[in-house]
Design an enzyme around this catalytic site. Structure first.
Site, PDB file in Angstrom:
ATOM      1  N   GLU A 182       2.184   1.818  -3.457  1.00 52.55           N
ATOM      2  CA  GLU A 182       1.120   2.387  -4.309  1.00 52.55           C
ATOM      3  C   GLU A 182       1.074   3.902  -4.172  1.00 52.55           C
ATOM      4  O   GLU A 182       1.009   4.635  -5.168  1.00 52.55           O
ATOM      5  CB  GLU A 182      -0.226   1.767  -3.932  1.00 52.55           C
ATOM      6  CG  GLU A 182      -1.440   2.415  -4.592  1.00 52.55           C
ATOM      7  CD  GLU A 182      -2.599   2.598  -3.630  1.00 52.55           C
ATOM      8  OE1 GLU A 182      -3.133   3.725  -3.560  1.00 52.55           O
ATOM      9  OE2 GLU A 182      -2.974   1.624  -2.948  1.00 52.55           O
ATOM     10  N   HIS A 183       1.104   4.395  -2.949  1.00 53.31           N
ATOM     11  CA  HIS A 183       1.093   5.846  -2.710  1.00 53.31           C
ATOM     12  C   HIS A 183       2.296   6.525  -3.356  1.00 53.31           C
ATOM     13  O   HIS A 183       2.178   7.548  -4.018  1.00 53.31           O
ATOM     14  CB  HIS A 183       1.106   6.130  -1.204  1.00 53.31           C
ATOM     15  CG  HIS A 183      -0.245   6.141  -0.575  1.00 53.31           C
ATOM     16  ND1 HIS A 183      -0.736   7.197   0.153  1.00 53.31           N
ATOM     17  CD2 HIS A 183      -1.237   5.193  -0.552  1.00 53.31           C
ATOM     18  CE1 HIS A 183      -1.947   6.923   0.594  1.00 53.31           C
ATOM     19  NE2 HIS A 183      -2.263   5.703   0.188  1.00 53.31           N
ATOM     20  N   GLU A 210      -3.832   8.132   7.876  1.00 51.41           N
ATOM     21  CA  GLU A 210      -4.869   7.332   7.219  1.00 51.41           C
ATOM     22  C   GLU A 210      -5.200   6.098   8.054  1.00 51.41           C
ATOM     23  O   GLU A 210      -6.376   5.737   8.227  1.00 51.41           O
ATOM     24  CB  GLU A 210      -4.389   6.912   5.829  1.00 51.41           C
ATOM     25  CG  GLU A 210      -5.365   6.061   5.053  1.00 51.41           C
ATOM     26  CD  GLU A 210      -4.821   5.625   3.699  1.00 51.41           C
ATOM     27  OE1 GLU A 210      -5.282   4.578   3.196  1.00 51.41           O
ATOM     28  OE2 GLU A 210      -3.938   6.316   3.149  1.00 51.41           O
ATOM     29  N   HIS A 220       0.830  -1.204   0.000  1.00 49.19           N
ATOM     30  CA  HIS A 220       0.000   0.000   0.000  1.00 49.19           C
ATOM     31  C   HIS A 220       0.868   1.260   0.000  1.00 49.19           C
ATOM     32  O   HIS A 220       0.579   2.240  -0.702  1.00 49.19           O
ATOM     33  CB  HIS A 220      -0.913  -0.037   1.230  1.00 49.19           C
ATOM     34  CG  HIS A 220      -1.685   1.214   1.472  1.00 49.19           C
ATOM     35  ND1 HIS A 220      -1.316   2.151   2.411  1.00 49.19           N
ATOM     36  CD2 HIS A 220      -2.816   1.688   0.885  1.00 49.19           C
ATOM     37  CE1 HIS A 220      -2.188   3.142   2.406  1.00 49.19           C
ATOM     38  NE2 HIS A 220      -3.108   2.891   1.494  1.00 49.19           N
TER      39      HIS A 220
END
Length: 430
Positions: free
Chosen positions: A70-71, A142, A67
């Site tokens: 991905e960012h 987040e 993840h």
């Protein structure tokens, strides 16, 4: 370029595998104004332990790194890629799942430029120590945001109660502590191993000229240099068949408790087709008994054990599978007890032929309606492709299911040792 024709659905996919291994799928929908593209890698949050390309020893990377990666791919040395898509009139996004990372756009114009932007930015990583440290703060925020959401905590809490060791039990984003250990070198290690074109696929659907788009992608890839396609060696811990915890709970500032019943699915012995059939049968059976028109749902509702938040889902994938049922309840213990009883009762159910015919018709209707969505087609085509199956073969698969298939499935589906209950309780009600 190969044509895959599906006469029953009147669809045609154009497919080609590039010299570097990238698989490209194109679906022309001239009646659509919009075009949707998804560039994905067969790599998700569960792929924590693997042998890096060019190495002989396994490594285990920090939780949440897929993840995080991905960012970071959207951030280049001189710009944010989202702005590139905005200038082209496109909407861009990305997501990481347990088994996949995907980058996507939708647009009604400048399609070839948007495809070029999508492919180029994913295949041009830029990570610096400074930008990595900055991102840790953003993702930590987040994670904390999701930690404050009772529904998310109930979902992942259920998975954590099902699994002992398997990394599916870890939040896709990782934890605030785990992401602090991510380094620039870790990101490059994961990128170089899992983002090789041979582990990726590009799916474009919409108002396109397949010949022109395939030529564009072919030329784009020919102009880039990649090492020889690696054979990816992933490693997962041995996972017992039984659940990790029969019952567990947390407290949060909620007014009504949340009660989830989880079923740990055995998927390791299933091939792609068998996995899809199991998922279809599970969906159909859950819908028949637990949807708002189902007999079990009606009983639970009449006894004030559930409200409109009650839902269910099944996810079967490589290496793991689970079914989760539940929602808000003023009587969570009674709900858990009754749902478990209902699941066991399914083993004794004989499904009348006319009922199973209705179940199939409903499932076919749902599938056909979903095919009106370019996003559904693209996302699900890639998902099934990674499992060794074809999305457009789902319809004949549904049609081939029989009452006997459903009853045999029910006989082996539910076992006491594979059921777990997870609750989110209001604070002060321990």
């Amino acid at each position: 370029m190969e044509e895959l024709v599906y006469q029953q659905l009147n669809e045609k996919i154009y497919q080609e595998t590039m010299d570097n291994g990238l698989q490209v799928f194109l679906l022309a929908k001239p009646e659509m104004a919009k075009t949707f593209g998804i560039f994905s890698t067969n790599y998700g949050s569960i792929d924590q332990t693997f042998t890096p390309i060019g190495k002989s020893d396994k490594v285990t990377v920090p939780e949440g790194i897929a993840h995080f990666l991905e960012h970071k791919l959207f951030e280049k040395e001189d710009r944010d890629v989202f702005q590139d898509f905005t200038k082209l009139g496109a909407s861009a996004n990305a997501f990481t799942s347990f088994t996949k990372t995907a980058y996507l756009f939708s647009a009604t114009s400048q399609i070839e430029k948007n495809i070029e932007t999508l492919v180029n930015f994913v295949q041009d990583p830029y990570f610096s120590e400074k930008s990595v440290e900055k991102e840790k703060g953003i993702i930590a925020q987040e994670i904390r945001m999701y930690d404050d959401q009772p529904d998310w905590r109930a979902f992942f809490g259920t998975i954590q109660s099902l699994y002992h060791e398997h990394p599916v039990k870890v939040d896709i984003a990782g934890t605030v502590d785990s992401i602090q250990n991510i380094t620039k070198d870790d990101l490059y290690t994961c990128y170089e191993t899992f983002y090789h074109p041979s582990n990726m696929s590009l799916f474009i659907a919409g108002n396109i000229d397949p010949e022109a788009i395939m030529k564009q992608v072919r030329e784009n890839q020919a102009g880039k240099s990649f090492p020889q396609a690696p054979e990816i060696n992933r490693s997962y811990p041995e996972e017992p068949a039984a659940v990790a915890e029969k019952e567990s709970s947390i407290t949060m500032p909620v007014t009504t408790a949340k009660c989830m019943v989880g079923v740990k699915e055995n998927v390791l012995d299933l091939s792609g087709k068998e996995l899809i059939r199991a998922e279809l049968l599970s969906d159909m059976i859950l819908d028949f008994y637990f949807s708002k028109s189902g007999a079990f749902y009606e009983e639970l509702y009449k006894n004030d054990l559930i409200d409109d938040s009650f839902q269910y889902e099944t996810e079967l994938d490589r290496q793991f599978g689970f079914t989760i049922l539940g929602g808000d309840s003023r009587k969570p213990d009674k709900l858990a007890k009754r749902v478990k009883e209902m699941l066991h009762e399914l083993k004794t159910k004989s499904i009348p032929e006319e009922d199973f015919t209705r179940m199939k018709r409903k499932k076919i209707g749902q599938f056909m309606r979903a095919l009106n969505s370019l996003e559904f087609i693209a996302n699900q085509f890639v998902h099934y492709h990674n499992l060794g199956f074809d999305l457009f073969d789902v319809l004949p698969e549904i049609e081939s299911l029989t009452t006997k298939d459903a009853e045999e499935y029910l006989q082996h589906w539910i076992k006491e040792e594979t059921i777990s209950v997870f609750q989110v309780k209001p604070q002060g009600n321990e």
